[in-house]
Enzyme design. Sequence first.
Site, PDB file in Angstrom:
ATOM      1  N   GLU A   1      -1.706   2.574  -4.689  1.00  0.00           N
ATOM      2  CA  GLU A   1      -3.181   1.632  -4.949  1.00  0.00           C
ATOM      3  C   GLU A   1      -3.988   2.705  -5.389  1.00  0.00           C
ATOM      4  O   GLU A   1      -4.354   3.533  -4.487  1.00  0.00           O
ATOM      5  CB  GLU A   1      -3.693   0.944  -3.676  1.00  0.00           C
ATOM      6  CG  GLU A   1      -4.895  -0.075  -4.294  1.00  0.00           C
ATOM      7  CD  GLU A   1      -5.482  -0.764  -2.916  1.00  0.00           C
ATOM      8  OE1 GLU A   1      -5.468  -1.827  -2.991  1.00  0.00           O
ATOM      9  OE2 GLU A   1      -5.868   0.093  -2.066  1.00  0.00           O
TER      10      GLU A   1
ATOM     11  N   SER B   1      -0.464   1.629  11.392  1.00  0.00           N
ATOM     12  CA  SER B   1      -1.236   0.694  10.620  1.00  0.00           C
ATOM     13  C   SER B   1      -0.109  -0.194   9.699  1.00  0.00           C
ATOM     14  O   SER B   1      -0.296  -1.295   9.702  1.00  0.00           O
ATOM     15  CB  SER B   1      -2.292   1.368   9.801  1.00  0.00           C
ATOM     16  OG  SER B   1      -3.361   1.730  10.539  1.00  0.00           O
TER      17      SER B   1
ATOM     18  N   ALA C   1     -19.625   0.169  -0.423  1.00  0.00           N
ATOM     19  CA  ALA C   1     -18.362  -0.075   0.332  1.00  0.00           C
ATOM     20  C   ALA C   1     -18.125   0.684   1.395  1.00  0.00           C
ATOM     21  O   ALA C   1     -17.835   0.096   2.602  1.00  0.00           O
ATOM     22  CB  ALA C   1     -17.235   0.180  -0.706  1.00  0.00           C
TER      23      ALA C   1
ATOM     24  N   LYS D   1     -16.225  -9.874  -5.437  1.00  0.00           N
ATOM     25  CA  LYS D   1     -16.185 -10.400  -4.310  1.00  0.00           C
ATOM     26  C   LYS D   1     -17.455 -10.990  -3.684  1.00  0.00           C
ATOM     27  O   LYS D   1     -18.599 -10.678  -4.187  1.00  0.00           O
ATOM     28  CB  LYS D   1     -15.377  -9.435  -3.142  1.00  0.00           C
ATOM     29  CG  LYS D   1     -14.230  -9.190  -3.588  1.00  0.00           C
ATOM     30  CD  LYS D   1     -13.323  -8.582  -2.182  1.00  0.00           C
ATOM     31  CE  LYS D   1     -12.001  -8.085  -2.443  1.00  0.00           C
ATOM     32  NZ  LYS D   1     -11.567  -7.169  -1.235  1.00  0.00           N
TER      33      LYS D   1
ATOM     34  N   LYS E   1      -1.639   5.421   5.092  1.00  0.00           N
ATOM     35  CA  LYS E   1      -1.584   4.721   6.116  1.00  0.00           C
ATOM     36  C   LYS E   1      -1.034   5.296   7.154  1.00  0.00           C
ATOM     37  O   LYS E   1       0.175   6.102   6.985  1.00  0.00           O
ATOM     38  CB  LYS E   1      -1.217   3.089   5.916  1.00  0.00           C
ATOM     39  CG  LYS E   1      -2.121   2.304   5.158  1.00  0.00           C
ATOM     40  CD  LYS E   1      -1.290   0.904   5.187  1.00  0.00           C
ATOM     41  CE  LYS E   1      -2.220   0.015   4.624  1.00  0.00           C
ATOM     42  NZ  LYS E   1      -3.665  -0.464   5.453  1.00  0.00           N
TER      43      LYS E   1
ATOM     44  N   ARG F   1       1.789  -8.745  10.655  1.00  0.00           N
ATOM     45  CA  ARG F   1       0.917  -9.739  10.292  1.00  0.00           C
ATOM     46  C   ARG F   1       1.623 -10.420   9.115  1.00  0.00           C
ATOM     47  O   ARG F   1       1.361 -11.672   8.941  1.00  0.00           O
ATOM     48  CB  ARG F   1      -0.419  -9.329   9.623  1.00  0.00           C
ATOM     49  CG  ARG F   1      -1.327  -8.923  10.878  1.00  0.00           C
ATOM     50  CD  ARG F   1      -2.772  -8.771  10.436  1.00  0.00           C
ATOM     51  NE  ARG F   1      -3.039  -7.564   9.497  1.00  0.00           N
ATOM     52  CZ  ARG F   1      -3.167  -6.425   9.771  1.00  0.00           C
ATOM     53  NH1 ARG F   1      -3.265  -5.739  10.786  1.00  0.00           N
ATOM     54  NH2 ARG F   1      -3.403  -5.468   8.680  1.00  0.00           N
TER      55      ARG F   1
ATOM     56  N   GLU G   1     -16.082  12.074 -10.811  1.00  0.00           N
ATOM     57  CA  GLU G   1     -16.950  12.953  -9.948  1.00  0.00           C
ATOM     58  C   GLU G   1     -15.932  13.427  -8.817  1.00  0.00           C
ATOM     59  O   GLU G   1     -16.170  14.812  -8.616  1.00  0.00           O
ATOM     60  CB  GLU G   1     -17.877  11.952  -9.369  1.00  0.00           C
ATOM     61  CG  GLU G   1     -19.125  11.731 -10.478  1.00  0.00           C
ATOM     62  CD  GLU G   1     -19.852  12.677 -10.590  1.00  0.00           C
ATOM     63  OE1 GLU G   1     -20.149  13.704  -9.764  1.00  0.00           O
ATOM     64  OE2 GLU G   1     -20.555  12.653 -11.719  1.00  0.00           O
TER      65      GLU G   1
ATOM     66  N   LYS H   1       0.265  -3.998  10.115  1.00  0.00           N
ATOM     67  CA  LYS H   1       0.434  -4.917   8.849  1.00  0.00           C
ATOM     68  C   LYS H   1       1.784  -5.664   8.577  1.00  0.00           C
ATOM     69  O   LYS H   1       1.488  -6.827   8.174  1.00  0.00           O
ATOM     70  CB  LYS H   1      -0.093  -4.239   7.666  1.00  0.00           C
ATOM     71  CG  LYS H   1      -0.482  -4.777   6.572  1.00  0.00           C
ATOM     72  CD  LYS H   1      -1.096  -4.085   5.608  1.00  0.00           C
ATOM     73  CE  LYS H   1      -1.550  -4.846   4.200  1.00  0.00           C
ATOM     74  NZ  LYS H   1      -2.524  -4.118   3.010  1.00  0.00           N
TER      75      LYS H   1
ATOM     76  N   HIS I   1      -9.286  -2.127  -9.144  1.00  0.00           N
ATOM     77  CA  HIS I   1      -8.027  -2.008  -8.329  1.00  0.00           C
ATOM     78  C   HIS I   1      -6.685  -1.875  -9.227  1.00  0.00           C
ATOM     79  O   HIS I   1      -6.712  -2.903  -9.967  1.00  0.00           O
ATOM     80  CB  HIS I   1      -7.915  -2.681  -7.132  1.00  0.00           C
ATOM     81  CG  HIS I   1      -8.923  -2.795  -6.029  1.00  0.00           C
ATOM     82  ND1 HIS I   1      -8.583  -3.235  -4.706  1.00  0.00           N
ATOM     83  CD2 HIS I   1     -10.096  -2.071  -6.146  1.00  0.00           C
ATOM     84  CE1 HIS I   1      -9.540  -2.797  -3.914  1.00  0.00           C
ATOM     85  NE2 HIS I   1     -10.551  -2.340  -4.889  1.00  0.00           N
TER      86      HIS I   1
END
Length: 253
Positions: free
Chosen positions: A152, A62, A164, A125, A58, A69, A51, A66, A133
């Site tokens: 990804e 960001s 989502a 989930k 990113k 972290r 579609e 990340k 994914h």
Amino acid sequence: MTSNQVEQIKKMKNEFTRFMLMYKFALNELETKIEILKEEFHFLHDYNPIEHTKSRLKSPESIINKLYRKGGDITFHSIKSNIKDIAGLRITCSFISDIYRINDMLKNQRDLKVLEVKDYIKNPKPNGYRSLHLLVEVPVFMSDREEHVCVEIQIRTIAMDFWASLEHKIYYKYNQSVPTNLLRELKEAADSATALDQKMESLHREIAVVKEEQVDNIEESLAQLIINNQKFSIPESLLSLMGNDQNDSKNIK
């Protein structure tokens, strides 16, 4: 600021720009592949399973957040090793079966290496999120070297994508602390989206059966090509040649 410091900043900026361009070029490669598949389906099949697509990179902020972290070092090698979703491509389909069809087509691309598959359709989930994914490695040819860049890919139906998007907006609004009643309603909405996808898949199969049974004007349609809105008639000599080729192949068997 000394001239030496200025030069150092310029050098770092150029290196980071080049680093980000690798991911941009990887996305460009994938988008070209998707466009080719879309055109092929447009000309050779009854409908297009893709579609629309959406890509994103990113932001540097960001990426660094990340990396902090994850506890990685602030180096390009560390960024590339620890963060695999700098470049992302989302493919939206009409039907669940299209998701796996596109997945198979991408896996058959010889220059793409699939590193990881996470199937959140067969294994959603806990909050109801569903999507397929893929983590793929794309070759990118720079002026002085070849790079293998991770991208990804998320493949989902329109219903999955709508859910989502809504979930993301709610989490952003409540800064991750979503009230329990909203979480429950989100899960119910995810179940409703799943039921809708399953119903649409069933209708899709029924329509396919009806199309197979319709043979009106098939000879006329087979004798024509339409490319870039131009209609071409296939010469009878070519049609007969193709028919002879099929008969020859049958005789060989």
